[in-house]
Write an enzyme that holds these catalytic residues in place. Structure first.
Site, mmCIF file in Angstrom:
data_model
loop_
_atom_site.group_PDB
_atom_site.id
_atom_site.type_symbol
_atom_site.label_atom_id
_atom_site.label_comp_id
_atom_site.label_asym_id
_atom_site.label_seq_id
_atom_site.Cartn_x
_atom_site.Cartn_y
_atom_site.Cartn_z
ATOM 1 N N ARG A 237 0.862 -1.182 0.000
ATOM 2 C CA ARG A 237 0.000 0.000 0.000
ATOM 3 C C ARG A 237 0.898 1.232 0.000
ATOM 4 N NH1 ARG A 237 -3.362 -2.851 -1.607
ATOM 5 N NH2 ARG A 237 -5.450 -3.275 -0.798
ATOM 6 N N GLU A 266 -4.564 7.252 -5.060
ATOM 7 C CA GLU A 266 -4.756 6.536 -6.329
ATOM 8 C C GLU A 266 -6.084 6.947 -6.937
ATOM 9 O OE1 GLU A 266 -4.196 2.323 -5.772
ATOM 10 O OE2 GLU A 266 -2.237 2.604 -4.848
ATOM 11 N N HIS A 285 -1.597 0.210 -10.059
ATOM 12 C CA HIS A 285 -2.103 -0.782 -9.099
ATOM 13 C C HIS A 285 -2.574 -2.055 -9.827
ATOM 14 C CE1 HIS A 285 -3.949 -1.221 -4.839
ATOM 15 N NE2 HIS A 285 -3.719 -2.408 -5.371
HETATM 16 C C1 8YV Z 1 -6.732 -5.183 -5.981
HETATM 17 C C2 8YV Z 1 -5.238 -5.282 -3.940
HETATM 18 O O1 8YV Z 1 -6.123 -4.565 -7.015
HETATM 19 O O2 8YV Z 1 -6.168 -7.285 -3.176
HETATM 20 C C3 8YV Z 1 -5.685 -6.196 -2.882
HETATM 21 O O3 8YV Z 1 -5.565 -5.832 -1.698
HETATM 22 O O4 8YV Z 1 -4.642 -4.302 -3.703
HETATM 23 C C4 8YV Z 1 -5.513 -5.640 -5.340
HETATM 24 O O5 8YV Z 1 -5.373 -6.982 -5.568
HETATM 25 C C5 8YV Z 1 -7.660 -4.137 -5.582
HETATM 26 O O6 8YV Z 1 -8.079 -4.229 -4.288
HETATM 27 C C6 8YV Z 1 -8.843 -4.069 -6.546
HETATM 28 O O7 8YV Z 1 -9.632 -5.234 -6.507
#
Ligand code: 8YV
Length: 324
Positions: A237, A266, A285
């Site tokens: 993150r 983001e 991301h």
């Molecule tokens: C996803 C992520 O891109 O799973 C996570 O925590 O950061 C990513 O795999 C995001 O949450 C969108 O689905």
């Protein structure tokens, strides 16, 4: 009667059908404050919530008195106020296993891309700048046999260690809350404190969730302790790293490069100083963003929600104490 579920991220057709076999689905386009107002009646009757991103906190819980389960299509849940969910007895589900290998692939890709300056140099070729045999100003740095430091030895850290150790003969250092016997045994990974990890890693790879403890864990002081010429990779993150301090460390040349898939804000602002630095590879991301893995995450999240609403949870629950 089927329980009402508010779905705030579109699902592949077959998964939508699977969810509809068990639940009465109301789809909205995101968890914005405006949507909470606009779809107040849906939230009023919702027993389940399914999606990713968006804030799940007291303001949502206040308009969703029947909510019993929240299922995130993600492993991370820093956007969820877990304490608030616990107070209301709401089960939180996530997808911790299905994306591991895909995210580790991206971490290794960022290691290689930053070290060999793939994006910068490919851009120069496209711009017609390759006019003669290249000289040292186009050279990169080696990856193989360099030291890989992993901050956060969870599933993804393990999968990265496997790639680095087995594929690139890299000695692996790691820092985590606890020692990881399997990592030490399989990848000869050496546990060390954060200062040693910073000082000795050629590639510092961050795979941490965002919590109160990890927020700005890598600040100005920690960046200064990094080995000169090292590379920082972050796919956890964004807010784990103090971004302005990172920009300074890259601008002064203390760090060789950064490979970033996550940012404090983001989408990343188009005028971010990060985008002006040729030694930064900034991605939107995409850690888990392959067709197969995103499908797998949605699949698991649907199953997780169905299990939670029918009292059949066996895995993937963030607050299992509520199940007892
Ligand atoms: C996803 C992520 O891109 O799973 C996570 O925590 O950061 C990513 O795999 C995001 O949450 C969108 O689905």
């Amino acid at each position: 009667m089927k329980p009402v579920v508010v779905l705030y991220k579109s699902l592949p057709h077959d998964l939508r059908q699977r969810l509809e076999a068990h639940c009465s689905v109301i789809e909205i386009d995101g968890l914005t404050a405006e949507n909470l107002r606009k779809h107040a009646t849906a939230f009023q009757s919702a027993e389940g919530l399914l999606g990713s991103g968006g804030l799940v906190d007291d303001s949502l819980l206040a308009i969703a008195p029947k909510l019993r389960a929240v299922s995130m299509i993600s492993v991370g849940y820093d956007n969820v106020d877990v304490a608030a969910l616990n107070r209301c007895g709401v089960i939180l589900m996530h997808t911790p296993t299905v994306l591991t290998e895909t995210v580790a692939d991206l971490m290794m890709a960022l290691v290689l891309t930053t070290a060999r300056r793939i994006v910068d140099l490919a851009g120069r070729v496209k711009a017609g700048e390759w006019k003669s045999s290249i000289g040292p100003d186009w050279y990169g740095i080696d990856v193989h046999h360099k030291t890989l430091g992993i901050l956060g030895m969870g599933r993804i850290g393990m999968a990265l260690a496997q790639r680095a150790y087995g594929g690139f003969s890299m000695p692996v250092l790691y820092n985590a809350r606890t020692h990881h016997a399997e990592a030490e045994q399989r990848f000869n990974a050496q546990y060390c404190d954060l200062d040693k990890l910073l000082a000795e890693s050629d590639f510092l790879c961050i795979s941490l969730p965002l919590t109160k403890e990890t927020h700005h864990l890598i600040g100005r002081e920690q960046l200064a302790k990094m080995k000169p010429g090292a590379v920082l990779i972050n796919t956890g993150r964004g807010a784990v790293v103090d971004e302005p301090a990172l920009i300074d460390a890259l601008q002064t040349g203390h760090l060789y490069a950064a490979g970033l898939d996550v940012f404090t804000q983001e989408p990343l602002a188009v005028d971010s100083a990060l985008l002006k630095l040729p030694n930064v590879v900034a991605l939107p991301h995409i850690g888990s963003a392959t067709h197969a893995t995103r499908y797998g995450m949605a699949h698991d999240a649907v199953d997780n929600l169905i299990a939670a609403l029918s009292g059949k949870v066996t895995q993937n629950c963030v607050n299992p104490q509520l199940l007892k």
